[in-house]
Design a protein around this motif. Structure first.
Motif, PDB file in Angstrom:
ATOM      1  N   ASP A  23     -97.846 -36.378 -45.605  1.00 35.01           N
ATOM      2  CA  ASP A  23     -98.854 -35.451 -45.198  1.00 35.01           C
ATOM      3  C   ASP A  23    -100.327 -35.856 -45.782  1.00 35.01           C
ATOM      4  O   ASP A  23    -101.221 -34.909 -45.942  1.00 35.01           O
ATOM      5  N   ASP A  24    -100.186 -36.326 -46.798  1.00 37.98           N
ATOM      6  CA  ASP A  24    -101.540 -36.932 -47.551  1.00 37.98           C
ATOM      7  C   ASP A  24    -101.738 -36.162 -48.629  1.00 37.98           C
ATOM      8  O   ASP A  24    -102.906 -35.862 -49.026  1.00 37.98           O
ATOM      9  N   LYS A  25    -100.693 -35.180 -48.979  1.00 36.94           N
ATOM     10  CA  LYS A  25    -100.932 -33.984 -49.889  1.00 36.94           C
ATOM     11  C   LYS A  25     -99.953 -34.303 -51.016  1.00 36.94           C
ATOM     12  O   LYS A  25     -99.023 -34.682 -51.021  1.00 36.94           O
ATOM     13  N   GLY A  26    -100.827 -34.398 -52.242  1.00 37.67           N
ATOM     14  CA  GLY A  26     -99.802 -34.616 -53.444  1.00 37.67           C
ATOM     15  C   GLY A  26     -99.468 -33.288 -53.800  1.00 37.67           C
ATOM     16  O   GLY A  26     -99.623 -32.415 -53.527  1.00 37.67           O
ATOM     17  N   ALA A  27     -98.493 -33.554 -54.863  1.00 39.16           N
ATOM     18  CA  ALA A  27     -97.762 -32.379 -55.351  1.00 39.16           C
ATOM     19  C   ALA A  27     -98.701 -31.878 -56.580  1.00 39.16           C
ATOM     20  O   ALA A  27     -99.630 -32.561 -56.985  1.00 39.16           O
ATOM     21  N   PRO A  28     -98.512 -30.265 -56.585  1.00 43.90           N
ATOM     22  CA  PRO A  28     -99.603 -29.944 -57.718  1.00 43.90           C
ATOM     23  C   PRO A  28     -99.386 -30.422 -58.769  1.00 43.90           C
ATOM     24  O   PRO A  28     -98.054 -30.624 -59.357  1.00 43.90           O
ATOM     25  N   PRO A  29    -100.258 -30.303 -59.921  1.00 43.36           N
ATOM     26  CA  PRO A  29     -99.925 -30.694 -61.083  1.00 43.36           C
ATOM     27  C   PRO A  29     -98.931 -29.674 -61.955  1.00 43.36           C
ATOM     28  O   PRO A  29     -98.817 -28.861 -61.733  1.00 43.36           O
ATOM     29  N   ILE A  30     -98.314 -30.198 -62.898  1.00 42.62           N
ATOM     30  CA  ILE A  30     -97.131 -29.353 -63.601  1.00 42.62           C
ATOM     31  C   ILE A  30     -97.790 -29.303 -65.037  1.00 42.62           C
ATOM     32  O   ILE A  30     -98.141 -30.300 -65.757  1.00 42.62           O
ATOM     33  N   LYS A  31     -97.367 -28.076 -65.278  1.00 44.78           N
ATOM     34  CA  LYS A  31     -98.095 -27.989 -66.970  1.00 44.78           C
ATOM     35  C   LYS A  31     -96.918 -28.637 -67.558  1.00 44.78           C
ATOM     36  O   LYS A  31     -95.686 -28.310 -67.677  1.00 44.78           O
ATOM     37  N   TYR A  32     -97.209 -29.121 -68.663  1.00 47.22           N
ATOM     38  CA  TYR A  32     -96.636 -30.074 -69.734  1.00 47.22           C
ATOM     39  C   TYR A  32     -95.756 -29.031 -70.321  1.00 47.22           C
ATOM     40  O   TYR A  32     -94.385 -29.383 -70.581  1.00 47.22           O
ATOM     41  N   VAL A  33     -95.957 -27.800 -70.537  1.00 49.14           N
ATOM     42  CA  VAL A  33     -95.100 -26.821 -71.338  1.00 49.14           C
ATOM     43  C   VAL A  33     -93.839 -26.461 -70.469  1.00 49.14           C
ATOM     44  O   VAL A  33     -92.832 -26.039 -71.138  1.00 49.14           O
ATOM     45  N   LYS A  34     -93.730 -26.761 -69.206  1.00 46.38           N
ATOM     46  CA  LYS A  34     -92.784 -26.289 -68.476  1.00 46.38           C
ATOM     47  C   LYS A  34     -91.982 -27.608 -67.834  1.00 46.38           C
ATOM     48  O   LYS A  34     -91.144 -27.641 -67.026  1.00 46.38           O
TER      49      LYS A  34
END
Length: 168
Positions: A23-34
């Protein structure tokens, strides 16, 4: 372990996951703390932190283990530096090596971390609202045993000399 999570939990960093699929959509960024990366880093390194400590036989209780050279070995090093011949059962080359007691604590830590990894992971992936010491030690490791040690006080670490003392 608690302090390791506290130290690494102060960052606002995010892990970018820019992988594009159909779908040409990347996954959202992940917070390092989680992130799983933070969990793995803490779990892999927590027991090795024990190796920074030395046995201070001249002290009592939990203060027997602290960072830095014990007063005894500091005095012995000073005598050697002044030219005094010090004869002991331990060769001079081993004076600064990890003591058997500290090495044993590290082994015990490794076993406990492995044994309770899923419990720690459940806390980590949960809300982390509950104090890790309460969650891990009182509710799991010592479950059904006397937890009177924890009643009424907690431990604090002095930032200047790294001594751990109970507070009420």
């Amino acid at each position: 372990m608690k302090s390791a999570f506290e130290e690494t939990g102060k960052t606002k960093e995010v892990i970018e996951t820019n992988y594009r699929f159909l779908d040409d959509k990347g996954a959202p960024p992940i917070k390092y703390v989680k992130s799983d990366i933070r969990f793995i880093e803490v779990m892999e390194n927590v027991c090795s932190r024990i190796m920074q400590y030395n046995l201070h036989k001249e002290r009592d209780g939990s203060n027997r283990f602290a960072k830095g050279m014990s007063e005894t070995f500091s005095t012995l090093h000073n005598l050697v530096n002044k030219g005094v011949k010090v004869v002991m059962d331990i060769p001079y080359e081993l004076w600064n090596e990890t003591s058997a007691e500290v090495a044993d604590l590290k082994k015990q830590c490794d076993v406990m971390v492995e044994q309770y990894e899923e419990v720690i992971e459940d806390w980590y992936k949960g809300s982390q609202e509950e104090d890790l010491t309460t969650y891990l030690c009182e509710k799991h490791v010592l479950k059904g045993q006397d937890t009177g040690l924890f009643d009424g006080f907690r431990f604090i670490r002095n930032a200047t000399d790294d001594k751990v003392t109970p507070v009420t």
